[in-house]
Scaffold this active site. Structure first.
Site, PDB file in Angstrom:
ATOM      1  N   ARG A   1      -7.540  11.302  -6.326  1.00  0.00           N
ATOM      2  CA  ARG A   1      -8.775  10.118  -5.975  1.00  0.00           C
ATOM      3  C   ARG A   1      -9.897  10.945  -5.376  1.00  0.00           C
ATOM      4  NH1 ARG A   1     -12.397   6.626  -4.981  1.00  0.00           N
ATOM      5  NH2 ARG A   1     -12.546   5.463  -3.237  1.00  0.00           N
TER       6      ARG A   1
ATOM      7  N   ARG B   1      -3.926   5.940   0.360  1.00  0.00           N
ATOM      8  CA  ARG B   1      -4.657   6.907   1.268  1.00  0.00           C
ATOM      9  C   ARG B   1      -3.584   8.077   1.701  1.00  0.00           C
ATOM     10  NH1 ARG B   1      -9.648   4.598   2.843  1.00  0.00           N
ATOM     11  NH2 ARG B   1      -8.175   2.698   3.303  1.00  0.00           N
TER      12      ARG B   1
ATOM     13  N   ASP C   1      -6.656  -3.672  -7.597  1.00  0.00           N
ATOM     14  CA  ASP C   1      -6.580  -3.856  -6.661  1.00  0.00           C
ATOM     15  C   ASP C   1      -6.974  -5.197  -6.557  1.00  0.00           C
ATOM     16  OD1 ASP C   1      -8.001  -2.948  -3.724  1.00  0.00           O
ATOM     17  OD2 ASP C   1      -9.160  -5.195  -4.134  1.00  0.00           O
TER      18      ASP C   1
ATOM     19  N   TYR D   1     -14.664 -12.205   0.054  1.00  0.00           N
ATOM     20  CA  TYR D   1     -15.316 -11.027  -0.415  1.00  0.00           C
ATOM     21  C   TYR D   1     -16.316 -11.368  -1.153  1.00  0.00           C
ATOM     22  CZ  TYR D   1     -11.544  -8.433   1.647  1.00  0.00           C
ATOM     23  OH  TYR D   1     -10.635  -7.473   2.211  1.00  0.00           O
TER      24      TYR D   1
ATOM     25  N   ARG E   1       0.807  -0.972  -0.058  1.00  0.00           N
ATOM     26  CA  ARG E   1      -0.122   0.083   0.183  1.00  0.00           C
ATOM     27  C   ARG E   1       0.528   1.504   0.368  1.00  0.00           C
ATOM     28  NH1 ARG E   1      -5.389  -1.073   0.966  1.00  0.00           N
ATOM     29  NH2 ARG E   1      -6.067  -2.915   0.377  1.00  0.00           N
TER      30      ARG E   1
HETATM   31  O1  CP3 Z   1      -0.007   0.318  -3.107  1.00  0.00           O
HETATM   32  C1  CP3 Z   1      -0.317  -0.488  -3.034  1.00  0.00           C
HETATM   33  O2  CP3 Z   1      -0.306  -1.626  -2.247  1.00  0.00           O
HETATM   34  C2  CP3 Z   1      -0.763  -1.856  -4.668  1.00  0.00           C
HETATM   35  C3  CP3 Z   1      -2.047  -0.885  -4.703  1.00  0.00           C
HETATM   36  C4  CP3 Z   1      -3.255  -1.684  -4.198  1.00  0.00           C
HETATM   37  C5  CP3 Z   1      -4.700  -1.112  -3.146  1.00  0.00           C
HETATM   38  N1  CP3 Z   1      -5.319  -2.972  -3.240  1.00  0.00           N
HETATM   39  C6  CP3 Z   1      -5.337  -0.498  -4.236  1.00  0.00           C
HETATM   40  C7  CP3 Z   1      -6.027  -0.153  -3.045  1.00  0.00           C
HETATM   41  C8  CP3 Z   1      -2.725  -3.528  -3.678  1.00  0.00           C
HETATM   42  C9  CP3 Z   1      -1.560  -4.585  -3.864  1.00  0.00           C
HETATM   43  C10 CP3 Z   1      -3.919  -4.108  -2.797  1.00  0.00           C
HETATM   44  C11 CP3 Z   1      -4.318  -5.767  -2.544  1.00  0.00           C
HETATM   45  C12 CP3 Z   1      -5.621  -5.762  -1.715  1.00  0.00           C
HETATM   46  N2  CP3 Z   1      -6.502  -5.422  -1.753  1.00  0.00           N
HETATM   47  C13 CP3 Z   1      -6.178  -6.257  -0.872  1.00  0.00           C
HETATM   48  C14 CP3 Z   1      -4.691  -7.737  -0.211  1.00  0.00           C
HETATM   49  C15 CP3 Z   1      -4.058  -6.400   0.722  1.00  0.00           C
HETATM   50  C16 CP3 Z   1      -4.439  -6.578   1.948  1.00  0.00           C
HETATM   51  O3  CP3 Z   1      -4.865  -5.322   2.318  1.00  0.00           O
HETATM   52  O4  CP3 Z   1      -4.671  -7.352   2.815  1.00  0.00           O
HETATM   53  C17 CP3 Z   1      -6.770  -6.673  -0.096  1.00  0.00           C
HETATM   54  C18 CP3 Z   1      -8.254  -7.110   1.081  1.00  0.00           C
HETATM   55  C19 CP3 Z   1      -7.757  -5.813  -0.911  1.00  0.00           C
HETATM   56  C20 CP3 Z   1      -9.328  -5.401  -1.120  1.00  0.00           C
HETATM   57  C21 CP3 Z   1      -9.553  -3.535  -0.486  1.00  0.00           C
HETATM   58  N3  CP3 Z   1      -9.349  -2.658  -1.011  1.00  0.00           N
HETATM   59  C22 CP3 Z   1      -9.980  -3.294   1.008  1.00  0.00           C
HETATM   60  C23 CP3 Z   1     -10.479  -4.085   2.297  1.00  0.00           C
HETATM   61  C24 CP3 Z   1     -10.520  -2.000   0.431  1.00  0.00           C
HETATM   62  C25 CP3 Z   1     -10.635  -1.246   1.516  1.00  0.00           C
HETATM   63  C26 CP3 Z   1     -10.200  -1.142   2.547  1.00  0.00           C
HETATM   64  C27 CP3 Z   1      -9.197  -0.518   2.511  1.00  0.00           C
HETATM   65  O5  CP3 Z   1      -7.629  -0.985   3.089  1.00  0.00           O
HETATM   66  O6  CP3 Z   1      -9.029   1.329   1.348  1.00  0.00           O
HETATM   67  C28 CP3 Z   1     -10.031  -2.076  -0.830  1.00  0.00           C
HETATM   68  C29 CP3 Z   1      -9.465  -0.563  -1.353  1.00  0.00           C
HETATM   69  C30 CP3 Z   1      -7.720   0.403  -1.801  1.00  0.00           C
HETATM   70  N4  CP3 Z   1      -7.698  -0.744  -2.634  1.00  0.00           N
HETATM   71  C31 CP3 Z   1      -7.648   1.831  -1.659  1.00  0.00           C
HETATM   72  C32 CP3 Z   1      -6.684   1.484  -2.099  1.00  0.00           C
HETATM   73  C33 CP3 Z   1      -5.175   2.665  -1.974  1.00  0.00           C
HETATM   74  C34 CP3 Z   1      -8.546   2.215  -0.789  1.00  0.00           C
HETATM   75  C35 CP3 Z   1      -8.936   3.063  -1.889  1.00  0.00           C
HETATM   76  C36 CP3 Z   1     -10.067   4.679  -1.660  1.00  0.00           C
HETATM   77  O7  CP3 Z   1      -9.094   5.549  -1.537  1.00  0.00           O
HETATM   78  O8  CP3 Z   1     -10.227   4.653  -0.611  1.00  0.00           O
END
Ligand code: CP3
Length: 334
Positions: free
Chosen positions: A34, A25, A71, A146, A21
């Site tokens: 965003r 954010r 994602d 999910y 990540r």
């Molecule tokens: O920078 C990076 O790591 C690359 C991008 C990336 C995102 N999601 C962007 C994202 C990666 C590698 C992921 C993987 C991901 N997504 C996982 C596995 C890793 C982990 O955290 O366990 C999972 C379970 C998800 C599913 C997911 N996507 C969730 C649960 C959420 C919402 C909660 C949260 O953490 O924000 C997302 C949204 C998401 N994916 C955001 C980002 C930058 C936030 C979006 C926003 O701006 O609201």
């Protein structure tokens, strides 16, 4: 040379740092984009913006690797489920329909995700050659959580739901693996150097089912990547001492430690694999001293084995980017 690809392939000892990540954010430059792009899925499918966001943390911190901004839920999306990211609630998916799921078409799937592959191409062209571009997928089990909406709020499994709906889990898993391998192959063809497989909810699997839902699906995907000659990092988060069995069976090139795993235990039990991560992302919210003491435990313990510095989970949205900068500097000067 400190590319993650090099470390994974040749098991060399050298410094290399990136963060899960790292594009997200906590960065004001991400929040700005965003705020103008309310639909997260559309943002992930905007190749130019996705590439720009991927490179934001590289510009700011000169990290050693980039991870493509996308994602894990893009795969369920491309397989026909609606995916909605509601603020403070996390992702919500429309009801799973077996009929739709098993009627998917491989070509249509690839077409739907094509903007991600374009984003990888653009990013590879704009990233220094010695830096790795990491692509990723969610492991089948974590995607199922999910897709079938199996998690209750308390991070427990709704096993009743599984039994009541009579899902044919083995067939669903097999079909998912097929599509995940297509997604990986497309990402590799577009220029990705390394694959990370996130099994974020592996810790919810009952102990007796871990082989079926975690080890075997991960193994199939890692073996696919080996045939494609692309190094893999697995992240079976939350499985505790089963990390050892996971490593012995799945044999990935690299394994990401979660924050519960003791680094001393990991060093003695996890052999023939490059270790990555471990540091609790919460420590970046504490004082600088606490953060650096925490980091020292990992850097010191792993200084004489191949190790990629990273975290035990993703950077939290409340993280101060200056703390991230200090952590990277501390690691590089260690
Ligand atoms: O920078 C990076 O790591 C690359 C991008 C990336 C995102 N999601 C962007 C994202 C990666 C590698 C992921 C993987 C991901 N997504 C996982 C596995 C890793 C982990 O955290 O366990 C999972 C379970 C998800 C599913 C997911 N996507 C969730 C649960 C959420 C919402 C909660 C949260 O953490 O924000 C997302 C949204 C998401 N994916 C955001 C980002 C930058 C936030 C979006 C926003 O701006 O609201």
């Amino acid at each position: 040379m400190n590319s993650v690809k090099e470390i994974l392939k040749n098991k060399v000892i050298c410094k290399s740092v990136w963060f899960m990540r790292q594009a997200g954010r906590y960065l004001p430059e991400f929040r700005e984009i965003r705020s103008k792009n309310k639909d997260f899925i559309k943002l992930c499918l905007n190749s130019e913006l996705s590439s720009l966001i991927t490179l934001q943390p590289i510009k700011r911190f000169n990290l050693d690797s980039a991870i493509i901004f996308s994602d894990i839920l893009m795969v369920p999306y491309a397989l026909g489920q609606e995916v909605d990211f509601t603020k403070n609630f996390g992702p919500r998916l429309s009801n799973f329909d077996q009929n739709i799921f098993f009627q998917n078409d491989k070509k249509k799937f690839t077409n739907k995700l094509d903007p991600i592959y374009k984003a990888i191409e653009i990013t590879r062209n704009n990233l220094d050659r010695e830096k790795s571009l990491i692509s990723f997928i969610g492991a089948p089990w974590t995607l199922l959580i999910y897709m079938l909406n199996l998690k209750t709020n308390k991070n427990e499994l709704n096993l009743l739901k599984l039994q009541k709906n009579n899902y044919n889990l083995s067939e669903i898993l097999e079909e998912l693996i097929t599509y995940l391998c297509i997604h990986l192959k497309n990402q590799i063809n577009a220029g990705a150097d390394v694959v990370q497989i996130f099994d974020s909810w592996a810790g919810l699997i009952p102990s007796s089912d871990i082989a079926r839902y975690c080890l075997l699906p991960n193994l199939k995907i890692v073996e696919f990547c080996k045939r494609e000659n692309i190094p893999t990092i697995c992240f079976p988060k939350g499985i505790k001492e089963k990390y050892e069995e996971f490593n012995r069976m799945v044999k990935p090139d690299g394994i990401n430690l979660d924050s519960e795993i003791d680094p001393i235990w990991a060093k003695s039990k996890l052999k023939n694999v490059v270790l990555q991560g471990g540091l609790n992302p919460n420590l970046l919210l504490k004082t600088e001293r606490e953060m650096l003491d925490g980091a020292t435990k990992y850097i010191q313990e792993f200084k004489d084995i191949p190790y990629i510095f990273n975290l035990g989970h993703g950077l939290l949205p409340e993280t101060d980017p200056d703390k991230v900068k200090k952590l990277i500097k501390f690691y590089r000067n260690f």
